[in-house]
Design a protein around this motif. Structure first.
Motif, PDB file in Angstrom:
ATOM      1  N   ASP A 277      -3.747  48.567 -18.279  1.00  0.00           N
ATOM      2  CA  ASP A 277      -3.098  50.051 -18.576  1.00  0.00           C
ATOM      3  C   ASP A 277      -2.884  50.651 -17.303  1.00  0.00           C
ATOM      4  OD1 ASP A 277      -2.634  52.457 -19.464  1.00  0.00           O
ATOM      5  OD2 ASP A 277      -4.487  52.674 -20.703  1.00  0.00           O
TER       6      ASP A 277
ATOM      7  N   SER B 282       0.195  51.279 -22.146  1.00  0.00           N
ATOM      8  CA  SER B 282      -0.831  52.240 -22.706  1.00  0.00           C
ATOM      9  C   SER B 282      -1.526  51.173 -23.542  1.00  0.00           C
ATOM     10  CB  SER B 282      -0.212  53.255 -23.442  1.00  0.00           C
ATOM     11  OG  SER B 282      -1.190  53.704 -24.425  1.00  0.00           O
ATOM     12  N   THR B 283      -3.100  51.351 -23.553  1.00  0.00           N
ATOM     13  CA  THR B 283      -3.829  50.502 -24.263  1.00  0.00           C
ATOM     14  C   THR B 283      -3.575  50.659 -25.822  1.00  0.00           C
ATOM     15  OG1 THR B 283      -5.637  50.517 -22.587  1.00  0.00           O
ATOM     16  CG2 THR B 283      -6.510  50.125 -24.737  1.00  0.00           C
ATOM     17  N   VAL B 284      -3.383  51.861 -26.414  1.00  0.00           N
ATOM     18  CA  VAL B 284      -3.267  52.155 -27.691  1.00  0.00           C
ATOM     19  C   VAL B 284      -1.859  51.722 -28.095  1.00  0.00           C
ATOM     20  CG1 VAL B 284      -2.815  54.061 -29.256  1.00  0.00           C
ATOM     21  CG2 VAL B 284      -4.638  54.315 -27.594  1.00  0.00           C
ATOM     22  N   ASP B 285      -0.815  51.828 -27.396  1.00  0.00           N
ATOM     23  CA  ASP B 285       0.264  51.161 -27.686  1.00  0.00           C
ATOM     24  C   ASP B 285       0.347  49.623 -27.850  1.00  0.00           C
ATOM     25  OD1 ASP B 285       1.470  53.712 -27.875  1.00  0.00           O
ATOM     26  OD2 ASP B 285       2.408  53.713 -25.706  1.00  0.00           O
TER      27      ASP B 285
ATOM     28  N   VAL C  14      -1.710  48.639 -30.952  1.00  0.00           N
ATOM     29  CA  VAL C  14      -0.765  48.883 -32.383  1.00  0.00           C
ATOM     30  C   VAL C  14       0.363  48.004 -32.317  1.00  0.00           C
ATOM     31  CG1 VAL C  14       0.787  50.813 -33.250  1.00  0.00           C
ATOM     32  CG2 VAL C  14      -1.281  51.567 -32.034  1.00  0.00           C
TER      33      VAL C  14
ATOM     34  N   VAL D 169      -9.604  55.988 -27.188  1.00  0.00           N
ATOM     35  CA  VAL D 169      -8.841  54.831 -27.664  1.00  0.00           C
ATOM     36  C   VAL D 169      -9.106  54.454 -29.116  1.00  0.00           C
ATOM     37  CG1 VAL D 169      -8.205  52.306 -27.408  1.00  0.00           C
ATOM     38  CG2 VAL D 169      -8.035  54.234 -25.465  1.00  0.00           C
ATOM     39  N   SER D 170     -10.378  54.211 -29.368  1.00  0.00           N
ATOM     40  CA  SER D 170     -11.110  53.810 -30.727  1.00  0.00           C
ATOM     41  C   SER D 170     -10.584  54.933 -31.868  1.00  0.00           C
ATOM     42  CB  SER D 170     -12.421  53.761 -30.857  1.00  0.00           C
ATOM     43  OG  SER D 170     -13.172  54.800 -30.461  1.00  0.00           O
TER      44      SER D 170
ATOM     45  N   GLU E  34      -8.115  56.919 -31.764  1.00  0.00           N
ATOM     46  CA  GLU E  34      -6.649  57.075 -31.871  1.00  0.00           C
ATOM     47  C   GLU E  34      -6.354  55.647 -32.672  1.00  0.00           C
ATOM     48  OE1 GLU E  34      -3.833  57.825 -28.730  1.00  0.00           O
ATOM     49  OE2 GLU E  34      -5.444  58.313 -27.457  1.00  0.00           O
ATOM     50  N   ILE E  35      -6.816  54.540 -32.305  1.00  0.00           N
ATOM     51  CA  ILE E  35      -6.464  53.483 -33.183  1.00  0.00           C
ATOM     52  C   ILE E  35      -6.788  53.588 -34.781  1.00  0.00           C
ATOM     53  CG2 ILE E  35      -7.052  51.024 -33.381  1.00  0.00           C
ATOM     54  CD1 ILE E  35      -5.254  51.837 -31.155  1.00  0.00           C
TER      55      ILE E  35
ATOM     56  N   ARG F 244      -1.796  62.059 -33.622  1.00  0.00           N
ATOM     57  CA  ARG F 244      -2.600  60.946 -32.935  1.00  0.00           C
ATOM     58  C   ARG F 244      -4.024  61.476 -32.832  1.00  0.00           C
ATOM     59  NH1 ARG F 244      -0.027  56.530 -28.623  1.00  0.00           N
ATOM     60  NH2 ARG F 244       1.096  55.414 -30.147  1.00  0.00           N
TER      61      ARG F 244
END
Length: 285
Positions: free
Chosen positions: A36, A86-89, A92, A120-121, A123-124, A262
């Motif tokens: 990231d 991005s970690t989230v992206d 996903v 992050v968790s 958001e996921i 989000r």
């Protein structure tokens, strides 16, 4: 069962997959490590830089250690996935490409403004179409609370959990919360007997509801250790119950909501995730 294990090399992330393995009897885990650098300005180009090489080497080290860790804990290993962005992206994108039964990741428990913005968790859990298992620390992996209600998704949530996990040697608790409307206590509505009668009817209905769910467990040969009817704000009451009873895992459902930000963490499940000190299993039926 196929699982996406997301790791940043932290102790919390490894606790999450180990905790998960104590509930799930058999699964194969793909390991994802995201590099990231989304925090850098758009004007900075690093793809061919020494920094990029260091990030890639770090991700390789994390993936190699993760593979070793999973083998030591007798967990089946699928793919090792390294991504940039991005970690989230990254999570996903990976979850949308593959059919995972669960996404497993740790939560570091942010506070203050970071908690408000959402980890992050969180958001996921808000945006993926998969069910998510989120762990904050290693625990006894013994006591599980099913937070249920009268909605149409609760039976499906319980059914999927019973299908996917092994609760044969666990202490299983059922809990539901009914909300008392504030207008009942407004001036002019202070007939105490009337209010008590409403509460009594709600408690009776809630206990009938819990008995119906208890029968789902009995059909699987599982005994319920306790049933609790609570009143008040659902997320707050459930979190209090988790703390008082030393619950290791809380199971709850989440509806599919479209067009939400989000960072809009308004559902009961997300509020539980924000504050609970237990692992949280959020099931999308």
């Amino acid at each position: 069962m196929r699982v996406l294990f997301c790791t940043d090399g932290s102790k919390t992330s490894y606790s999450s997959i180990k905790n998960f393995s104590y509930w799930a009897p058999d699964f194969t885990a793909d390991i994802l490590c995201a590099i990231d650098w989304s925090f850098l300005p758009d004007t900075v180009s690093i793809e061919d830089s020494e920094f990029a090489m260091q990030c890639a080497n770090s991700a390789d080290s994390i993936l190699d250690y993760s593979e070793k860790y999973l083998k030591e804990n007798n967990i089946n290993i699928g793919q090792k996935i390294k991504m940039c962005g991005s970690t989230v992206d990254c999570i996903v994108e990976t979850s949308e490409k593959n059919k995972y039964d669960f996404i497993v990741l740790g939560s570091h428990g942010k506070k203050g403004i970071q908690k408000w913005l959402g980890s992050v968790s969180q958001e996921i859990a808000s945006i993926v179409h998969n069910s998510t298992f989120i762990s904050k620390m290693s625990n006894n992996r013994k006591k599980v609370l099913f937070a249920v209600d009268s909605s149409e998704i609760s039976p499906a949530v319980v059914a999927k959990a019973l299908e996917s996990f092994d609760f044969s040697d666990k202490e299983i608790y059922l809990g539901t919360v009914y909300d008392i409307p504030e207008y009942l206590f407004l001036e002019g509505n202070i007939d105490t007997n009337w209010i008590l009668e409403i509460q009594k009817k709600q408690e009776t209905a809630a206990m009938i509801l819990l008995t119906k769910f208890e029968n789902m467990f009995k059909e699987k040969g599982l005994a319920i250790s306790g049933k609790s009817v609570m009143s008040g704000a659902p997320a707050e009451e459930i979190n209090n119950y988790i703390t008082k009873r030393g619950i290791d895992l809380v199971v709850c459902g989440i509806r599919n909501r479209k067009y939400l930000s989000r960072f809009l963490l308004s559902s009961v499940s997300k509020r539980i995730l924000e504050s609970a000190n237990s692992d949280v299993l959020i099931i999308r039926p």
